[in-house]
Design a protein around this motif. Structure first.
Motif, PDB file in Angstrom:
ATOM      1  N   GLU A 273      41.685  37.205  37.602  1.00 21.28           N
ATOM      2  CA  GLU A 273      42.340  36.449  38.674  1.00 21.28           C
ATOM      3  C   GLU A 273      41.982  37.009  40.048  1.00 21.28           C
ATOM      4  OE1 GLU A 273      44.472  35.881  34.929  1.00 21.28           O
ATOM      5  OE2 GLU A 273      43.939  37.691  36.044  1.00 21.28           O
ATOM      6  N   LEU A 274      41.852  38.329  40.145  1.00 15.17           N
ATOM      7  CA  LEU A 274      41.459  38.915  41.421  1.00 15.17           C
ATOM      8  C   LEU A 274      40.018  38.520  41.755  1.00 15.17           C
ATOM      9  CD1 LEU A 274      42.076  40.654  43.861  1.00 15.17           C
ATOM     10  CD2 LEU A 274      41.369  42.666  42.551  1.00 15.17           C
TER      11      LEU A 274
ATOM     12  N   GLU B 247      32.716  40.947  52.742  1.00 15.35           N
ATOM     13  CA  GLU B 247      31.744  40.701  51.684  1.00 15.35           C
ATOM     14  C   GLU B 247      31.651  41.887  50.727  1.00 15.35           C
ATOM     15  OE1 GLU B 247      27.272  38.893  51.534  1.00 15.35           O
ATOM     16  OE2 GLU B 247      27.644  40.489  52.981  1.00 15.35           O
ATOM     17  N   ALA B 248      31.499  43.080  51.275  1.00 13.53           N
ATOM     18  CA  ALA B 248      31.365  44.265  50.437  1.00 13.53           C
ATOM     19  C   ALA B 248      32.664  44.572  49.695  1.00 13.53           C
ATOM     20  CB  ALA B 248      30.947  45.454  51.295  1.00 13.53           C
ATOM     21  N   GLU B 249      33.793  44.502  50.388  1.00 12.52           N
ATOM     22  CA  GLU B 249      35.077  44.815  49.760  1.00 12.52           C
ATOM     23  C   GLU B 249      35.430  43.792  48.691  1.00 12.52           C
ATOM     24  OE1 GLU B 249      37.629  47.539  50.580  1.00 12.52           O
ATOM     25  OE2 GLU B 249      35.540  48.173  50.695  1.00 12.52           O
ATOM     26  N   ALA B 250      35.187  42.513  48.969  1.00 10.10           N
ATOM     27  CA  ALA B 250      35.524  41.474  47.993  1.00 10.10           C
ATOM     28  C   ALA B 250      34.714  41.636  46.719  1.00 10.10           C
ATOM     29  CB  ALA B 250      35.294  40.088  48.598  1.00 10.10           C
ATOM     30  N   ALA B 251      33.440  41.949  46.852  1.00 10.86           N
ATOM     31  CA  ALA B 251      32.604  42.137  45.674  1.00 10.86           C
ATOM     32  C   ALA B 251      33.067  43.344  44.861  1.00 10.86           C
ATOM     33  CB  ALA B 251      31.145  42.296  46.091  1.00 10.86           C
ATOM     34  N   ALA B 252      33.408  44.449  45.543  1.00  9.85           N
ATOM     35  CA  ALA B 252      33.858  45.653  44.840  1.00  9.85           C
ATOM     36  C   ALA B 252      35.198  45.417  44.148  1.00  9.85           C
ATOM     37  CB  ALA B 252      33.958  46.814  45.825  1.00  9.85           C
ATOM     38  N   LEU B 253      36.120  44.740  44.833  1.00  3.46           N
ATOM     39  CA  LEU B 253      37.435  44.468  44.244  1.00  3.46           C
ATOM     40  C   LEU B 253      37.310  43.531  43.050  1.00  3.46           C
ATOM     41  CD1 LEU B 253      39.464  44.041  47.550  1.00  3.46           C
ATOM     42  CD2 LEU B 253      39.874  45.801  45.810  1.00  3.46           C
ATOM     43  N   ALA B 254      36.457  42.523  43.172  1.00  2.00           N
ATOM     44  CA  ALA B 254      36.280  41.580  42.073  1.00  2.00           C
ATOM     45  C   ALA B 254      35.724  42.269  40.839  1.00  2.00           C
ATOM     46  CB  ALA B 254      35.366  40.438  42.515  1.00  2.00           C
ATOM     47  N   ALA B 255      34.819  43.225  41.050  1.00  2.00           N
ATOM     48  CA  ALA B 255      34.208  43.920  39.921  1.00  2.00           C
ATOM     49  C   ALA B 255      35.196  44.842  39.216  1.00  2.00           C
ATOM     50  CB  ALA B 255      32.995  44.721  40.398  1.00  2.00           C
ATOM     51  N   ALA B 256      36.170  45.367  39.943  1.00  2.00           N
ATOM     52  CA  ALA B 256      37.087  46.358  39.381  1.00  2.00           C
ATOM     53  C   ALA B 256      38.425  45.779  38.954  1.00  2.00           C
ATOM     54  CB  ALA B 256      37.330  47.468  40.410  1.00  2.00           C
ATOM     55  N   GLY B 257      38.760  44.564  39.383  1.00  2.00           N
ATOM     56  CA  GLY B 257      40.080  44.016  39.151  1.00  2.00           C
ATOM     57  C   GLY B 257      40.143  43.025  38.005  1.00  2.00           C
ATOM     58  N   SER B 258      41.238  42.315  37.960  1.00  2.00           N
ATOM     59  CA  SER B 258      41.463  41.322  36.919  1.00  2.00           C
ATOM     60  C   SER B 258      40.596  40.089  37.155  1.00  2.00           C
ATOM     61  CB  SER B 258      42.936  40.898  36.928  1.00  2.00           C
ATOM     62  OG  SER B 258      43.234  40.175  38.126  1.00  2.00           O
TER      63      SER B 258
ATOM     64  N   GLU C  27      47.421  32.198  39.211  1.00  2.00           N
ATOM     65  CA  GLU C  27      48.244  33.081  40.030  1.00  2.00           C
ATOM     66  C   GLU C  27      47.683  34.495  40.022  1.00  2.00           C
ATOM     67  OE1 GLU C  27      52.900  34.476  40.756  1.00  2.00           O
ATOM     68  OE2 GLU C  27      52.415  32.854  39.351  1.00  2.00           O
ATOM     69  N   LEU C  28      47.441  35.016  41.217  1.00  2.00           N
ATOM     70  CA  LEU C  28      47.014  36.404  41.358  1.00  2.00           C
ATOM     71  C   LEU C  28      48.193  37.304  41.028  1.00  2.00           C
ATOM     72  CD1 LEU C  28      44.810  38.399  42.309  1.00  2.00           C
ATOM     73  CD2 LEU C  28      45.759  38.180  44.618  1.00  2.00           C
ATOM     74  N   PRO C  29      48.031  38.288  40.117  1.00  2.00           N
ATOM     75  CA  PRO C  29      49.142  39.159  39.758  1.00  2.00           C
ATOM     76  C   PRO C  29      49.742  39.840  40.981  1.00  2.00           C
ATOM     77  CG  PRO C  29      47.342  39.451  38.211  1.00  2.00           C
ATOM     78  CD  PRO C  29      46.819  38.569  39.308  1.00  2.00           C
ATOM     79  N   PRO C  30      51.075  39.954  41.030  1.00  2.00           N
ATOM     80  CA  PRO C  30      51.737  40.511  42.227  1.00  2.00           C
ATOM     81  C   PRO C  30      51.247  41.895  42.608  1.00  2.00           C
ATOM     82  CG  PRO C  30      53.341  39.464  40.790  1.00  2.00           C
ATOM     83  CD  PRO C  30      52.053  39.470  40.041  1.00  2.00           C
TER      84      PRO C  30
END
Length: 371
Positions: free
Chosen positions: A345-346, A332-343, A260-263
């Motif tokens: 699960e993100l 592609e760019a946003e998903a990679a940046a978010l994945a690197a900075a988030g949990s 589950e992705l955190p709310p």
């Protein structure tokens, strides 16, 4: 459990050169021939578009910027597809069209778009939800015996009352229940969400309810186009594709994957924006791949660009592909940046989003529905 992968960032991007328009065909555009089939969500505006849209006999879909599928397991796809058709027969949707439904291989679509699980029961939960959503279109919009646009409003109100279960006073509840039991689409939604709730948290089910409500808004917008014979502008159609896209399918990434992705991360504006871009890109890919099986007068982005800008249909297809690719590079760019900075699960959710689009592309390119 199969592995998942993050998108890699490729920052260079050069728009494809314009394609010369092919010679004009000698024959006039063919007249509308009726419904376009399972899962088509474009409204019909035959009388207006038949007169106004440039149309060529041979249109080429250029290569699209999109990942490949992570896995292709035909046996797993066949099993999910078999169970899905059995469920549809039990519920009563697509009566008389089950052979056609089976040939579309929607079970393969679920297998391809959810590569982080090989559990057929989880994939079937996603497939039931998706087929319920498409049955709205196929029973009430395009192919139903009583596909009247003026009835879309009350029908969608009933669907929402099933999706987000209404609680009527005791005296009136049986009347609502009688309507539900007589309508296969409503029974399908009730059954699909019931099965989903066995593997998804209440928060995850609520996310699907929200996406379905937005989709219903999009169907209402289509109904206005049809009843008024109004052709939408390109900007309006693109806005519409933010409402009527693959979001109800894509929002199930984490429950089908078993996490589950955190709310707070799901609700983050940047995460939401990336998710919306991904869904819009995926549905524009659908516009391109479905053109070959649809009536030439159907409402899709290439037809609207050709009509509004007076260009050839091939040019309009190429411009649609450019829009798709622009969205994909942003995702592609946003998903990679978010994945690197988030949990973690993100990171998994962003990878799942990317892999979902690759699986969808593979299905569109190989399914008998379009080929």
């Amino acid at each position: 459990m199969p592995s998942y992968r993050l998108p890699e960032i490729h920052r260079s991007y050069t728009p494809r050169p314009a394609t010369p328009a092919p010679p004009a065909p000698s024959a006039a555009p063919r007249p509308p021939t009726g419904p376009s089939g399972v899962g088509t969500s474009a409204a019909r505006l035959a009388e207006r578009l038949a007169d106004d849209s440039p149309r060529e006999s041979a249109v080429r879909v250029p290569p699209l910027y999109c990942p490949d599928a992570v896995r292709d397991d035909p046996a797993l796809g066949d099993e999910v597809n078999r169970r899905l058709v059995e469920w549809a027969e039990e519920i009563g949707i697509y009566e008389g069209r089950l052979d056609k439904l089976e040939s579309c291989q929607f079970g393969h679509l679920m297998m391809l778009t959810h590569p982080d699980t090989d559990d057929p029961d989880r994939l079937l939960a996603a497939a039931r939800c998706a087929l319920s959503e498409w049955s709205v279109d196929d029973h009430w919009v395009d192919e139903g015996e009583d596909a009247a646009p003026e009835l879309i409003g009350p029908r969608l109100a009933l669907a929402h009352a099933v999706v987000d279960p209404v609680r009527l006073p005791v005296r009136y509840a049986p009347e609502f229940e009688r309507v539900v039991q007589k309508e296969p689409v409503l029974r399908a939604f009730r059954s699909a969400l019931g099965h989903l709730s066995l593997i998804a948290s209440p928060t995850q089910v609520a996310r699907l309810r929200h996406e379905l409500a937005v989709m219903f808004v999009g169907y209402g917008q289509e109904a206005e186009w049809r009843t008024s014979s109004r052709v939408p502008a390109v900007w309006e159609y693109l806005m519409h594709r933010y409402e009527n896209a693959f979001f109800p399918c894509m929002v199930l990434l984490d429950p089908i994957g078993g996490y589950e992705l955190p709310p707070q991360e799901f609700a983050d504006a940047r995460v939401r924006g990336t998710y919306l871009y991904a869904g819009t890109a995926a549905v524009l890919l659908n516009d391109l791949y479905s053109m070959g099986k649809e009536d030439p007068t159907d409402t899709n982005l290439p037809n609207l660009i050709a009509r509004e800008e007076g260009c050839s249909l091939q040019d309009a297809v190429d411009r649609t592909a450019d829009i798709h690719d622009e969205l994909m590079h942003t995702v592609e760019a946003e998903a990679a940046a978010l994945a690197a900075a988030g949990s973690p699960e993100l990171g998994r959710f962003m990878a799942g989003l990317w892999n979902w689009m690759g699986g969808s592309k593979h299905w569109h390119a190989t399914s008998p529905r379009y080929n």
